[in-house]
Design an enzyme around this catalytic site. Sequence first.
Site, PDB file in Angstrom:
ATOM      1  N   LYS A 162      51.041  26.803  48.844  1.00 42.88           N
ATOM      2  CA  LYS A 162      50.439  28.114  48.623  1.00 42.88           C
ATOM      3  C   LYS A 162      48.928  28.050  48.787  1.00 42.88           C
ATOM      4  O   LYS A 162      48.297  27.046  48.447  1.00 42.88           O
ATOM      5  CB  LYS A 162      50.738  28.627  47.209  1.00 42.88           C
ATOM      6  CG  LYS A 162      52.151  29.095  46.967  1.00 42.88           C
ATOM      7  CD  LYS A 162      52.267  29.660  45.553  1.00 42.88           C
ATOM      8  CE  LYS A 162      53.622  30.219  45.258  1.00 42.88           C
ATOM      9  NZ  LYS A 162      53.686  30.774  43.878  1.00 42.88           N
ATOM     10  N   GLY A 168      50.060  37.942  49.642  1.00 42.37           N
ATOM     11  CA  GLY A 168      50.788  38.636  50.694  1.00 42.37           C
ATOM     12  C   GLY A 168      51.594  37.729  51.597  1.00 42.37           C
ATOM     13  O   GLY A 168      51.973  38.117  52.698  1.00 42.37           O
ATOM     14  N   GLY A 169      51.842  36.487  51.140  1.00 41.25           N
ATOM     15  CA  GLY A 169      52.665  35.579  51.928  1.00 41.25           C
ATOM     16  C   GLY A 169      51.877  34.734  52.911  1.00 41.25           C
ATOM     17  O   GLY A 169      52.431  33.811  53.525  1.00 41.25           O
ATOM     18  N   GLU A 279      53.138  37.886  35.748  1.00 40.95           N
ATOM     19  CA  GLU A 279      54.337  37.731  36.558  1.00 40.95           C
ATOM     20  C   GLU A 279      54.891  36.310  36.436  1.00 40.95           C
ATOM     21  O   GLU A 279      54.142  35.332  36.430  1.00 40.95           O
ATOM     22  CB  GLU A 279      54.032  38.061  38.014  1.00 40.95           C
ATOM     23  CG  GLU A 279      53.458  39.468  38.197  1.00 40.95           C
ATOM     24  CD  GLU A 279      53.497  39.942  39.633  1.00 40.95           C
ATOM     25  OE1 GLU A 279      53.797  39.122  40.526  1.00 40.95           O
ATOM     26  OE2 GLU A 279      53.242  41.137  39.865  1.00 40.95           O
ATOM     27  N   ARG A 296      45.288  44.652  36.764  1.00 40.81           N
ATOM     28  CA  ARG A 296      45.199  46.075  37.124  1.00 40.81           C
ATOM     29  C   ARG A 296      46.499  46.758  36.738  1.00 40.81           C
ATOM     30  O   ARG A 296      47.434  46.121  36.258  1.00 40.81           O
ATOM     31  CB  ARG A 296      44.987  46.219  38.629  1.00 40.81           C
ATOM     32  CG  ARG A 296      46.057  45.481  39.438  1.00 40.81           C
ATOM     33  CD  ARG A 296      46.029  45.825  40.898  1.00 40.81           C
ATOM     34  NE  ARG A 296      46.847  44.956  41.710  1.00 40.81           N
ATOM     35  CZ  ARG A 296      48.161  45.045  41.839  1.00 40.81           C
ATOM     36  NH1 ARG A 296      48.828  45.966  41.152  1.00 40.81           N
ATOM     37  NH2 ARG A 296      48.838  44.210  42.621  1.00 40.81           N
TER      38      ARG A 296
END
Length: 665
Positions: A162, A168-169, A279, A296
């Site tokens: 990563k 966004g991949g 998340e 946010r």
Amino acid sequence: MGRRIESVLVANRGEIAARIIAAARTMDVATVAVFSDADEGLPFVDLADRAVRLPGVTPAETYLQGDRLIEIALAHGADAIHPGYGFLSEHPGFAAACIDAGLAFVGPPPAAIARMGSKVQAKELMAAAGVPVLPGMTLPESQSADALLTAAESIGFPVIVKASAGGGGRGMRIVHESGELVDAVASAAREAASAFGDGTVFLERFVEAPRHVEVQVVADEHGTVATLFERDCSIQRRHQKLVEEAPAPGLDDELRTELCRAAAAAARAVEYVNAGTVEFVLGPDGTFGFLEMNTRLQVEHPVTEIVTGIDLVALQIAVARGEPLPEAVLDASVHGHAIEARLYAEDVAAGFLPVSGHIDRLRFPDEPWLRVDAGYADGSDVSPYYDAMLAKVIAFGATREEAAERLAAALGASEIHGLTTNRDLLVGILRHAEFLSGPSDTSFLERVDVLDLARRPLAAAASHVHLVAAALSDREARRATSPLPAGIPLGWRNVGPSGQRLLLAEGDHTASVELALRRDSRHAVVDGVRHDLGVVDATTARVRVELDGTLCSCRVHRVDDRIYVDSALGSSAYAVVDPFPSTGAGASSGSLVSPMPGVVVAVAAAVGDRVEAGTPLVTLEAMKMEHSIQAPYAGVVVEVCTAVGAQVDRGSVLVVLQPEVADDA
């Protein structure tokens, strides 16, 4: 109340701008909207108390101009700026500039945004705070093959590479075997450096078939942190969420408590204030690890609002005023189930390509259990410059099954005319047995046949009902402009009224519909199939027709040469084809003309070609459907008057064909 907020500038667009404006109005807070040239006609512009133009169309010219946004806020007396999501919402420099200008930033402190901006730093902070993290390791840009292999083996295959910055991949690779590792790391680092200006990458254990579960956190300036339970966001395409729900299905009380406890610890570790989301990746064995923190408001916040009764946007403004979290938040509980579907203007069959253009109609059922957060309306234009999400459609039910059924029914009954959308895919997901049976994972759309899921063709009988309804509506429209006296039927001759034939194109098929409404015989012939007509009650907008003993009510909407039909049977979109289009002045004998406005996508003819009757010569795309223009007879092509990419009008000459004449003629 710590600080005054009587007016807020909304530094965003579309549905989230409209959502913020609506919440502010309930608090008697005035709103200032900003809009680009491309967004001038969108609903949020008129909803605000005042709106200021940002000249330009691209994000860089408009919504990313932080200094300009602050200038506008100050010039119009705003006390605060709400960034929504996307654009500048997670930019610590913009948040700091707002505060320096004396404006409240409706979001977390700049330092909290910065701490969560780097995935590597965020993982380190979370681990130190006792939040479960997936095993991983940061890698410098230069690394030997042996060192990479040692690092990966210490984590355990499969691993995921990563990028530390961005998302966004991009800068992401999944590695299942050691032989793939070196190339994957090098490729991810190059991509990250190009996309984000930072080639730093890290390895992390890849969880097979994971679920994406997130927890809504809220915190005030007085040190109180609360969680508003979890959402499941596992239905994704290309790392982008499509369907979200609250609460997450299949979690027991112990796991739910652990997730919420970890999310609260994450918020405290970064001294978080306002609304945010933590998340997690949830494995099949029930173990979870920190993924990231969104500093946010989330796109999917409505499902949490519905099941808890808490207005998160109003809460954001209250916290920005310095108010403590209210008891309603501290004592919140979950009631029922909510599911959200993101309706995009996109072509699923073309690989989820975004679609831009004009919306002829965008209407949803009016039900007490349905909520629609839309950024567009009838007559809006979808520009190619921003995200293609048209609306978020959310249904509530006492159970998950009821919420899914209601949402599928509402989407199916919606009138979405003029653009290709992912509506049918969303309906297919909500009705899929795997989705309905319980928790899905992030690979759901990789396992199923997406094109089959997104395909909702009408049965032949239903298709004929819609074709007849379109023809009856067309008949009423022509009746309204007919010069004949009111009592004389259309197509009247002294031997009785003649049948009326209409050609309607849908996809690559053009259907023929002929109506015969006589006193002694009422029938319709569709592509050669005769149907008896009983009850016929038709206007241009609504048709109630009995076809072969079955009664159906259809809603009809016509825009120029396009006819849309919606009913309980499904939705259809037709292009009216003129069987005898005018070639226009000066057209040569043998001219083949365009039966409708469209774009030329293929030209199969060249001057001098000898062609047989039925040979495709030109292919047009209209209403996102292809239509073939074929040779009506055998002949020789003497002129080609168009090219691929040309925009043609109805009646435009495409090809001139000279008929072949037999030698003995």
